[in-house]
Design an enzyme around this catalytic site. Structure first.
Site, short mmCIF file in Angstrom:
data_model
loop_
_atom_site.label_atom_id
_atom_site.label_comp_id
_atom_site.label_asym_id
_atom_site.label_seq_id
_atom_site.Cartn_x
_atom_site.Cartn_y
_atom_site.Cartn_z
N GLY A 177 -16.56 12.96 -10.97
CA GLY A 177 -16.95 13.87 -9.90
C GLY A 177 -18.18 14.68 -10.22
CD GLU B 180 -14.86 7.79 -11.24
OE1 GLU B 180 -15.36 8.81 -10.75
OE2 GLU B 180 -15.53 6.89 -11.81
CB ALA C 297 -11.67 14.78 -10.13
CD GLU D 46 -17.79 10.40 -7.65
OE1 GLU D 46 -17.44 9.40 -7.00
OE2 GLU D 46 -16.98 11.20 -8.17
#
Length: 269
Positions: free
Chosen positions: A119, A142, A74, A122
Site C-alpha cells: 500500500g 502481496e 496496509a 501504491e
C-alpha cells in the site's frame, strides 16, 4: 484555508508547499483504517484549492515519519480480522483517496524515505511523481501473503514502468532499492538523505509556484485524461484542455506579460 487537524497525520505549510506526514512510526506508518480515513478527509479539503481563485499552497508533499519507513504497507493485523467484503470496502476507500490525490488541482510529490511496500508503493504511485532517498525501497509483496495488490498497484505500476516490469515485480513480490526504481522509471530523482529529499521536493514546488496556477491544474487534468486514450482521442482531449486554458485570466496575463516583456502576475483564475 483551514487544512484541518488529524490523529494520524501532521500537516504543515512550508512556503508554497503543504507537507503531509503520516505519523505512525510505531507501525512503520502502515495504512491502518484510521490513516486511510484521515487521508480521505484531508484530500476532500484539498480538493477545494483554487476554486475561489485562492491558492494557499501550490503543491503537496507526502512523506512518512521516522527514519525507517514512508509507508510499510496496509495494516495486516487489521486485515487478518476482515472477511472478503470488509477487505473490499477497505480497498475501495483507499481507491477513493488515490483518485482524489490524482484529481487535486495542485501537483503532489511522494517523498519516500525507507519502506514503500504494498500500500505504501501504491500511495506513492498515486502522486504525480516520486522522489526517494538513497535508502528507500519499493515493492508489491502481496503474493507473499497469498494476496494481490489492492490499492491500485495492478493499474498504476504498469503505467509507471510498463506491463512486463510490473508483472515481474508483482509476481515475484521482489523489493527494489531506489537506484533500481530510478532506472526503471518508477522514481524521478534520488537524494542522499531525508533532509535533501524534502528540500528537493519543496524546491520543485517552489519552481512550479512561479507558473500560472490554473495552467498547472489544467495540465494535470489533461495528462490524467490522456493517459488512457489512443493518439487521436488524446489529441482531441489536448485541444479541449488548450481551449480551457486559453480562456483563463492567467493565460490573458501570461500572454500580455510576454508581449510587454515583463514578469507575469497571475491572478489564479
Amino acid at each position: 484555508m483551514d487544512f484541518g487537524t488529524y490523529k494520524t497525520l501532521l500537516v504543515e505549510k512550508r512556503g508554497n508547499a503543504l507537507l503531509v506526514t503520516i505519523n505512525q512510526p510505531e507501525s512503520l506508518n502502515a495504512l491502518a483504517a484510521a490513516v486511510v480515513e484521515d487521508l480521505h478527509a484531508l484530500t476532500g479539503v484539498l480538493g477545494g484549492i483554487g476554486r475561489d481563485a485562492q491558492w494557499p499552497v501550490r503543491g503537496v508533499i507526502i512523506t512518512g515519519a521516522g527514519e525507517k519507513s514512508f509507508v510499510a504497507g496496509a495494516n495486516i493485523l487489521e486485515m487478518n480480522s476482515m472477511d472478503s467484503a470488509a477487505a473490499a470496502a477497505y480497498g475501495r476507500r483507499m481507491h477513493e483517496v488515490t483518485l482524489r490525490l490524482e484529481a487535486l488541482p495542485v501537483p503532489v510529490i511522494a517523498a519516500v524515505n525507507g519502506f514503500a511496500l504494498g500500500g505504501g508503493c501504491e500511495l506513492a504511485m498515486a502522486c504525480d511523481f516520486l522522489y526517494a532517498s538513497a535508502n528507500a525501497s519499493f515493492g508489491q509483496p502481496e503474493v507473499n501473503l497469498g494476496l494481490v495488490p489492492g490499492f491500485g498497484g495492478s493499474v498504476r505500476l504498469q503505467q509507471r514502468v510498463g506491463i512486463g516490469m510490473a508483472r515481474e515485480l508483482i509476481f515475484t513480490g521482489r523489493r527494489i532499492k531506489s537506484a533500481e526504481a530510478l532506472r526503471i522509471g518508477l522514481v524521478n530523482q534520488v537524494f542522499e538523505d531525508v533532509e535533501s529529499l524534502l528540500a528537493g521536493a519543496k524546491n520543485t514546488i517552489e519552481e512550479i509556484a512561479a507558473k500560472a496556477p490554473t495552467a498547472v491544474s489544467n495540465a494535470k487534468d489533461a495528462i490524467n485524461e490522456i493517459a488512457g486514450l489512443n493518439v487521436a482521442d488524446g489529441l482531441e482531449a489536448e485541444v479541449r484542455s488548450f481551449m480551457k486554458a486559453f480562456e483563463t485570466a492567467d493565460s490573458v496575463e501570461g500572454r500580455a506579460a510576454f508581449v510587454a516583456k515583463r514578469a507575469p502576475e497571475f491572478p489564479g483564475r
